[in-house]
Each structure stands twice: as structure tokens, then as C-alpha cells.
Design a protein around this motif. Structure first.
Motif, PDB file in Angstrom:
ATOM      1  N   VAL A   1      -1.739  -3.437   5.346  1.00  0.00           N
ATOM      2  CA  VAL A   1      -1.233  -2.329   4.977  1.00  0.00           C
ATOM      3  C   VAL A   1       0.149  -2.147   4.954  1.00  0.00           C
ATOM      4  N   GLU A   2       0.641  -2.437   6.328  1.00  0.00           N
ATOM      5  CA  GLU A   2       2.193  -2.507   6.444  1.00  0.00           C
ATOM      6  C   GLU A   2       2.661  -3.799   6.531  1.00  0.00           C
TER       7      GLU A   2
ATOM      8  N   PHE B   1      -7.315   4.204   2.965  1.00  0.00           N
ATOM      9  CA  PHE B   1      -5.911   3.872   3.131  1.00  0.00           C
ATOM     10  C   PHE B   1      -5.819   2.484   3.934  1.00  0.00           C
TER      11      PHE B   1
ATOM     12  N   THR C   1      -7.288  -2.635   2.136  1.00  0.00           N
ATOM     13  CA  THR C   1      -6.577  -2.954   0.854  1.00  0.00           C
ATOM     14  C   THR C   1      -7.440  -3.346  -0.360  1.00  0.00           C
TER      15      THR C   1
ATOM     16  N   ARG D   1      -1.130   4.369  -0.045  1.00  0.00           N
ATOM     17  CA  ARG D   1      -0.636   2.847   0.122  1.00  0.00           C
ATOM     18  C   ARG D   1      -0.227   2.344  -1.178  1.00  0.00           C
TER      19      ARG D   1
ATOM     20  N   GLU E   1       2.690   8.997  -0.728  1.00  0.00           N
ATOM     21  CA  GLU E   1       3.243   7.948   0.051  1.00  0.00           C
ATOM     22  C   GLU E   1       4.461   8.547   0.749  1.00  0.00           C
TER      23      GLU E   1
ATOM     24  N   PRO F   1       3.752   0.119  -0.969  1.00  0.00           N
ATOM     25  CA  PRO F   1       2.422  -0.212  -1.181  1.00  0.00           C
ATOM     26  C   PRO F   1       2.305  -1.710  -1.391  1.00  0.00           C
TER      27      PRO F   1
END
Lengths: 328, 205
Positions: free
Chosen positions: A42-43, A122, A125, A132, A201, B37
Motif C-alpha cells: 500500500v505504501e 484501503f 490492493t 489509495r 488521498e 497510489p
């Protein structure tokens, strides 16, 4: 996990210079949110700037009676600090209601302010998520939204803010101290976090390259009479379904001043000045607490599976106020 | 995590495909910001060079060469072969990987090995003195505070740390202080009894 470059920052100017020149850099301190989300893809920062060696781990008294907390103060140390326990019990209680002892030993004050949502879409993915992946849609709107927000949401995002600490800091009117490329800033907690609107976001007013160096908690003598109450699916080590941070200034049975913030039900740490106004000038007691609860949840928007949160939040707030009111 | 897994393999393939349309050097500049994202171009997936990492574990300093992504848990288990610390969830939710860093309990799965340098690490392997078990280890045996045993190293590391933390005297206080360690066998009553035995003995001693 995506690859990244690791850089240990020896001092604050170095940390900020590296971050400012690399748009894909992220600061790392406790890492309890970031490493978790990096494992989930996600990050994916291309560079991690380790700020754990910066001298930001102090809790100090300010001349005006407030308290300055360094960004690197660990959650467990802040919760157990004598000054915090004595002057802002609501903050100590909120910290101890969050996460587990291991995580509290790792998590920092600055990091907790930037804690990210536990919305399961969130974190997954495989599913659309505007926070996200902007523009992809919100899976929670018509999905499994039992844990989602009833306050501060939009058609683009209904994810709750996850932090307990932040709910107490919102009630206490903390100031976030920021150093950045265009100078130093001090932002009131009320404008630091953003509601999602059309841009979920964007979660905070922090700009890339800016570093949270700490928070100031203003002097608030009546915060000695304060309570944090958290309601969750299990008794410990779970995120809030609803929580309330309250402080009451009661003299001769009359509420002279009040602080109210809600957690677990809103998209950001949710201070309710409507609830505070409903309390001030009233006789301390269930009628005033009920009026405050009604005011705090006015305008709440339920989704298919989380309507129960409106009643739960009201009762949580009423019980927190009753507990605070009963304190000596 | 050192080994390329399937997802990273797929990611590498995608990056290779992307690389053919990106001018050299642009991948880094176009890399997504930490909060941006995955729809944005992904950061370069070329593994970063391994870095030297010195860890002091149970009193011994070991010099390793690790991918920066290596967690303390993976370094302990895969590089130092200290497999007492367990990988349960690998996301900070179960407590099986609990170790002491600078004398405080932390989760090794959410700690980067490179960030654990210059601080003493204690694992379950470092508790006993020779053949003499730590009193907490002995108490877990005496009270039968386990069934399958997978969570036990983490439980014991938490329980030992708890002795030096502000934790109330009641069984309920112990349950709260031990809430970061999940036991799916449900050995909780005996775990609480073991912790209370050691606390009582420590208070007496």
C-alpha cells in the motif's frame, strides 16, 4: 515489499534536506504503520529517512503551563509520563487504550498523528480505494462498512481515522509543530487533519518534506477532570467502534467549560464544538450529557452496516461525560 | 522476505515492460510518493544493494550483509538461525515475534534490522543462564502455560518485559498487559498464572 534506499539522518537539517529533494522519500520512526503498509504494497517509498536519532524525545513544561512533547517520544513513555498523567489524564488513557504494549513501545507521537486508516479496502490492493488509488472508487460505500465513519465522510471515502491519541489531542486543542522547506509552522489540531471530500488521498495539511517535530498541549487546568472511553469488539487490542475524549470544568454543579472529541466514528479526530456548547452553562448531569450526545451526532450519516455507531457513539459520549462529571 | 516472492516477480516483469517505454533514469524521478497510489508509475524495483548491518543479539555482535528490507525478525531467523522468535502474522498483530530492544519489548516483524543497530537485542534464546531457565520460562512449564507452543517465545518475552513495566497487580491487569500476544490454543488462564507466580516471587524476593 518494494525496494528502498535506507538513510540514517544524523541531524534534522540532513533529514529534511534528503526528504525535500526526493519526492518519493518517507520519514520512518516507529515504523508500526509504515512497515506494515509497505509489506502490503500500500505504501512504497523509494527512500526511508530514519529519524530515530534526532533529539526529539523530550517532554517539557512550557512557560505558560502547557506541555511540549517531542515527535520521537514513544507512546508508552508519553502515556506513563507523570506530567501527562497529572495534567491530561485523557491523553494517558487514550494512549493506553491503543494498540498493544509492544506497539506502544515502538510508536512515536509524530507517527501516531500520521497513523493511517484501518479500512480493510484501503489495506487490500485488490480492491478499489480512492484513498489509495484516487479515482478508482470506494469499495466501502456499498461494501462491508460496519467499521466505517458516520461523521465527516463523503461519497469518495468513509474510512475512519484510527488513532486514539489523536482524539485526546483534538479535545485538548494541541498544536502540531512542523519544520519544513518553507519555514516553521504551528498548526492547530483542528485544521491539521482533513476530511476526505473529493480528495481522500490528502489526509493532513502536511506538505512533502515537512517534518513534525512535536506537539504543544496548551495549559488546560480543568483537564485534570478528563476521561477517555473506548468501545470495541474485544476488550483490548482492537480499534475503536466508538470512543470519546472529554474534559469538564464544573464549579458549583454548573459546567463552565467543556471539551469533547469522538473517535472511531469519524474520518478525522472529531472535536465537537456543538457538544461543548450544549454543555457549557448547564447543570452537570444526565440531561446535559444527553443534549451533548445529540448535538455531537447531529448530521451523522449511516451506511448499510454501521447505523448502530450513531447510538453507540451517543452512549459512549454520555458515559464518558458521566464518568468525568463524577470525578472529584 | 529476502527471497523474491511471486508478487515481486510479477512486479519485476511489469517494471521491465515499463522500462522499455521510459527513458533511462526517469523511473526514479517518476516514482510514486509514499502516500501516492499504486496507479502511479511504480518506483524502480531493482533491488537496492545489500548493506552492512551489525546486530548485538544476546550479548554477541554479529556483522551481516542484508537487503535493507530485511526485518529484525528475518535477520534473527534466517541469517542468525535464532528461530525461537516466531513469525505468526508478520504484521504486528499477534506478538509471536516479540523481542527486547534496549530492554523494551517490541515486535521484530515491524522493525527493520538496519534500524536495530547499536541497541542490544534479547531473544528467547538469551533468557536462560546456561542450563538454568529464566524464572518466567520455568513458570510457564510449571503452570503448563502453553499447548502448541508457537506463541510461547513471544508470550515469555512479553511477560519478562512486563516485570519492569507499570502493570497493576490484578489478573485483569496482567491480561491487559499481555493483550499484544495472541494464543490460539487459549492457554491464557495458565499464562496469567505463570506471570503472577513470577511477580509474586519477585515481590517476595
Amino acid at each position: 515489499m518494494h525496494p528502498f534506499l535506507y538513510t540514517l539522518a544524523a541531524d534534522e537539517p540532513t533529514a529534511r534536506r534528503i526528504a525535500a529533494t526526493d519526492p518519493a522519500a518517507a520519514f520512518i520512526a516507529g515504523g508500526t504503520t509504515l512497515i506494515d503498509l509497505m509489506k502490503l504494497n500500500v505504501e512504497h517509498p523509494a527512500q526511508l529517512v530514519d529519524i530515530t536519532r534526532l533529539p526529539l524525545a523530550k517532554v517539557e513544561e512550557l512557560p505558560d503551563g502547557g506541555i511540549r512533547v517531542g515527535a520521537m517520544v514513544r507512546n508508552s513513555d508519553l502515556a506513563n509520563h507523570m506530567l501527562i498523567q497529572a495534567r491530561y489524564p485523557v491523553l494517558s488513557q487514550a494512549l493506553l487504550a491503543g494498540a498493544s504494549p509492544q506497539l506502544r513501545n515502538m510508536a512515536t507521537t509524530g507517527g501516531n498523528i500520521l497513523q493511517r486508516t484501518r479500512c480493510w479496502y484501503f489495506r487490500d490492493t485488490a480492491t478499489p480505494c480512492n484513498k489509495r488509488d484516487p479515482g478508482s472508487g470506494c469499495s466501502a460505500l456499498h461494501g462491508q462498512n460496519r467499521i466505517h465513519a458516520v461523521l465527516g465522510a463523503s461519497d469518495h471515502c468513509i474510512a475512519t481515522h484510527a488513532s486514539d491519541m489523536c482524539v485526546a489531542l483534538a479535545a485538548l486543542g494541541a498544536i502540531v509543530r512542523i519544520h519544513g522547506p518553507s519555514g516553521d509552522r504551528a498548526l492547530p489540531f483542528s485544521i491539521f487533519h482533513l476530511v476526505p471530500g473529493a480528495h481522500p488521498e490528502r489526509e493532513t495539511a502536511l506538505q512533502h518534506g515537512e517534518l513534525i517535530v512535536g506537539i504543544d498541549i496548551p495549559r488546560l487546568p480543568f483537564a485534570t477532570r478528563s476521561v477517555y472511553l473506548k468501545v470495541r469488539d474485544r476488550r483490548s487490542y482492537a480499534f475503536a467502534l466508538a470512543s470519546a475524549a472529554v474534559a469538564l470544568d464544573i464549579r458549583d454543579g454548573i459546567i463552565r467549560d467543556a471539551r469533547v472529541a469522538l473517535g472511531g466514528v469519524a474520518t478525522k479526530p472529531w472535536r465537537s464544538q456543538a457538544a461543548e456548547s450544549a454543555l457549557v452553562g448547564k447543570t452537570a448531569g444526565s440531561a446535559a450529557y444527553h443534549a451533548a450526545a445529540m448535538a455531537a451526532l447531529e448530521g451523522a450519516v449511516p451506511r448499510a452496516r454501521n447505523a448502530f455507531k450513531i447510538e453507540l457513539a451517543k452512549r459512549t459520549l454520555m458515559r464518558a461525560l458521566a464518568r468525568a462529571g463524577a470525578l472529584a | 522476505m529476502d527471497d523474491p516472492n511471486r508478487r515481486e516477480f510479477i512486479g519485476t516483469v511489469v517494471t521491465t515492460a515499463l522500462a522499455s517505454v521510459l527513458a533511462p533514469g526517469t523511473a526514479r524521478a517518476d516514482a510514486a510518493s509514499p502516500h501516492s497510489p499504486p496507479g502511479a508509475p511504480p518506483p524502480t524495483l531493482t533491488p537496492p544493494p545489500d548493506i552492512p548491518v551489525a546486530l548485538t543479539v544476546n550479548g554477541t555482535t554479529v556483522r551481516l550483509t542484508l537487503d535493507p528490507r530485511t526485518t529484525l525478525l528475518d535477520a534473527l531467523r534466517e541469517s542468525m538461525h535464532l528461530t525461537g522468535s516466531k513469525k505468526g502474522c508478520d504484521h504486528g498483530q499477534c506478538g509471536a515475534c516479540t523481542v527486547h530492544l534496549n530492554g523494551r519489548r517490541v515486535l521484530a516483524c515491524l522493525t527493520l534490522a538496519v534500524m536495530a543497530q547499536d541497541q542490544p537485542v534479547t531473544t528467547i534464546e538469551g533468557l536462560a543462564r546456561g542450563d538454568t531457565l529464566h524464572p518466567m520460562q520455568q513458570a510457564f512449564i510449571d503452570r503448563d502455560g502453553l499447548q502448541c507452543g508457537y506463541c510461547t517465545p513471544g508470550q515469555i518475552m512479553s511477560a519478562v518485559a512486563l516485570l519492569n513495566e507499570p502493570c497493576g497487580p490484578a489478573d485483569d491487569d496482567v491480561r491487559e498487559c499481555m493483550s499484544g500476544n495472541i494464543c490460539r490454543c487459549g492457554a491464557y488462564p495458565n499464562i496469567v498464572a505463570a506471570v503472577q507466580d513470577v511477580r509474586t516471587a519477585t515481590a517476595r524476593g
